[in-house]
Structure formats: structure tokens, C-alpha cells
Enzyme design. Structure first.
Site, short mmCIF file in Angstrom:
data_model
loop_
_atom_site.label_atom_id
_atom_site.label_comp_id
_atom_site.label_asym_id
_atom_site.label_seq_id
_atom_site.Cartn_x
_atom_site.Cartn_y
_atom_site.Cartn_z
N HIS A 1 0.87 -1.21 -0.02
CA HIS A 1 0.00 -0.07 -0.12
C HIS A 1 0.98 1.18 -0.01
O HIS A 1 0.57 2.28 -0.64
CB HIS A 1 -1.02 0.02 1.11
N GLU A 2 1.89 1.34 0.81
CA GLU A 2 2.89 2.55 0.86
C GLU A 2 3.67 2.67 -0.56
O GLU A 2 3.78 3.55 -0.92
CB GLU A 2 3.70 2.24 2.30
N HIS B 1 1.49 4.34 -3.17
CA HIS B 1 1.49 6.09 -2.81
C HIS B 1 2.42 6.41 -3.63
O HIS B 1 2.44 7.34 -4.38
CB HIS B 1 1.50 6.40 -1.20
N GLU C 1 -6.45 7.33 -0.82
CA GLU C 1 -6.36 5.92 0.06
C GLU C 1 -6.79 4.88 -0.68
O GLU C 1 -6.25 3.66 -0.78
CB GLU C 1 -6.84 6.05 1.46
#
Length: 327
Positions: free
Chosen positions: A130-131, A134, A199
Site C-alpha cells: 500500500h505504501e 502511494h 487511500e
């Protein structure tokens, strides 16, 4: 669709900025405030990663110090076709993580000790994916642009009283007060909406990177409970940084409302479950990407002396076969 929505929100905050500038100060006042705001946010853009890492007392770690964490990030970076970011650990009981950096070549990921103690290797992979999403989606750049415009709007709103008698402001002092209150509020709402959109996008992209949405869904549920149980003091003192984290670190803001920097966890989990169903092929079993240099691990083991430092021990077959902090 998320990129389109983000583009529309950025266009909206840009239009808001231009409209307020003309309303309270004309072209000259708008340009002056914009130059100042760009200068301030330009400094933040080039130095925001260093500032936020220092704010949370993060320390950079190597594979020797945190082999499992570093190897997970390295393997996922290869899968995402990204440069290997710097890896940091924050001494914080609240389980959480964030990514920072102005571009993929100057990126960093940071995880708290609480997160490393709480999650399994697969869940850790879901969070780190997930990071990295980003970083891959250039969300840091998107949020920097938004912050620049939001900062400019707030600055213009503070100038409203000085321009209260301007020919451009037909509302006089009442109009100036209305601008001072409503303009920053509107900018904040748009900024929050952009953050929540990014998100959802990072959840989707991160699931594609790690190959299994269920790992992230399971991690999010654990992290939400962990956040409720532990206060993040640096985040409470610097609430503007809350949008960086995978889970909102602030207490009392867990609803999926206009004022929340994050979607409700239950909504994110539901979307991840739907993504799992829609994926034709979902990897199962242990997380072992091609050429992976690490093995699955047992749950965290704490030292017998009652200390709080988490340890993980490799299963049989690991050539290192040793215990050490976080892997």
C-alpha cells in the site's frame, strides 16, 4: 476513476483559489499571496520527507538490522518496478506506517514498532505494498499541489479584512469575515476528499503489487484496533500529518465523514473483499515472490525477560536461523 475524481477535486480547489483571489484583492493581491504560498510549500516539497521522519523520530534501518522488513520492501519494490526506497522504523506502540518523498527516486517508507510486532509477514507485505502504491501513484506530489493551493487560500482568507473595503469585495466587512471562515473550510474539505480518494487508489494498487487483497484487509482491521488502543503522541501534536498514515492515527476521527482524512476501515475492507472476488488469479499460501530472499516467519516472540522489544525467529531451513529485532 479515482484519478479522474482527484483531477476534478484539484481543479475545484484551483478554481476556489482564483475566485477568492479576485474577490478580495484583485489580480495583484492574488498573485502576491500565491507567490508567498508557493515559496512556503516549495520548501516543504523539497524537505517534507526529512521533516516528517524527524518529527516521528524515525531511524533508517538496513537488512542487517531488520531483515524481514527490508526484504519485504525490496521484493515488493521489484514487483512494482520501483527503485528501492529507504526503510525507517519508528519507536511507537501504535501500529501504523506511511510513505514519504517527492518522487520514487527520493522515497522512504516507515513502519512503527507496534506494527512490526502485530502483523504477520503476509499482512506486513500488504501494508508495505500500500505504501509503495502511494509512491508509484505519485500521491506525495498530488498532496503537495493540494497543500500549496490550500495554503494559498488560507493566506488569502487572512488577508480578507485588509481588503474588506476593496471594490472587488462588495460584501464589505461581513463579506470579508465570511471569506475568512468559509474559504479555509472549503479548501480543507477538498483536501480531505483528495486524501481519501488516494487511500482507496493505494489500497487497489497495493493489492495488485502484493497479489492478495486479503492480506491488506486483514492488516487494516488489526491496525484499526491497535490505533484505538495506543495514542500516537507526535501525530496528536501535528494533526496535519495524519493523512500520511495508512490508518488515521488521531483518536476520535474514525468515521467516514467530510472531516476525516481516511475512509472508514470497514469501507476499505469491503472494497478489498470485492477486489479479491474480481481477481481471476489470487496467490495463496506463503508470500514468496520470484527470487525472494526471505522466508515466512512465526508470530513475534518476546524475550523471556519480560522486555517489550519484539523478536521474530525464522522457521527451520533459514540459513541465518537466528533471532533479531524485527526479523
Amino acid at each position: 476513476m479515482n484519478f479522474i475524481k482527484t483531477g476534478m477535486l484539484i481543479a475545484a480547489i484551483t478554481a476556489l483559489f482564483i475566485g477568492i483571489g479576485f474577490l478580495i484583492g484583485g489580480t495583484t493581491g492574488m498573485l502576491i499571496a500565491f507567490v508567498i504560498a508557493v515559496g512556503m510549500n516549495g520548501f516543504a516539497y523539497w524537505n517534507s520527507d526529512k521533516l516528517v521522519l524527524k518529527m516521528y523520530g524515525a531511524r533508517m534501518v538496513t537488512e542487517t538490522e531488520a531483515p524481514i522488513l527490508v526484504r519485504v520492501v525490496q521484493d515488493l519494490s521489484e514487483r512494482a518496478d520501483l527503485p528501492m526506497p529507504k526503510v525507517y522504523i519508528m519507536e511507537n506502540a501504535q501500529p501504523n506506517a506511511f510513505a514519504t518523498g517527492r518522487n520514487p527516486e527520493n522515497a522512504a517508507v516507515a513502519a512503527t514498532t507496534g506494527l512490526l510486532e502485530l502483523l504477520t509477514t503476509e499482512e506486513l507485505a500488504g501494508v508495505m505494498a500500500h505504501e509503495l502504491a502511494h509512491i508509484k501513484n505519485r500521491d506525495t506530489l498530488t498532496m503537495t499541489i493540494t497543500a500549496t493551493l490550500a495554503g494559498a487560500i488560507s493566506m488569502l482568507a487572512n488577508f480578507a479584512l485588509f481588503f474588506g473595503g476593496s471594490r472587488n469585495n462588495s460584501g464589505g466587512i461581513i463579506g470579508a469575515l465570511a471569506i475568512m471562515i468559509l474559504a479555509p473550510l472549503a479548501a480543507m474539505l477538498v483536501q480531505m476528499a483528495i486524501s481519501r480518494t488516494r487511500e482507496y487508489s493505494a489500497d487497489h494498487t497495493g493489492s495488485e503489487i502484493c497479489g492478495n487483497p486479503d492480506w491488506l484487509a486483514s492488516a487494516l482491521q488489526k491496525l484499526e484496533r491497535g490505533v484505538q488502543a495506543h495514542e500516537n503522541v507526535p501525530a496528536e501534536k501535528n494533526p496535519a500529518s495524519a493523512s500520511l498514515f495508512i490508518i488515521n492515527p488521531l483518536h476520535g476521527k474514525r468515521a467516514d465523514s467530510l472531516f476525516s482524512t481516511h475512509p472508514a476501515t470497514k469501507n476499505r475492507v469491503q472494497k478489498l473483499k470485492e477486489l479479491t472476488l474480481s481477481m481471476v488469479q489470487v496467490r495463496s499460501g506463503n508470500y514468496r515472490p520470484p527470487n525472494s530472499r526471505y522466508v515466512n516467519v512465526e508470530p513475534s516472540l518476546k524475550p523471556s525477560g519480560g522486555g517489550s522489544t519484539p523478536y521474530t525467529k525464522a522457521k527451520s531451513g533459514d540459513p541465518d536461523d537466528k533471532k533479531g529485532p524485527w526479523g
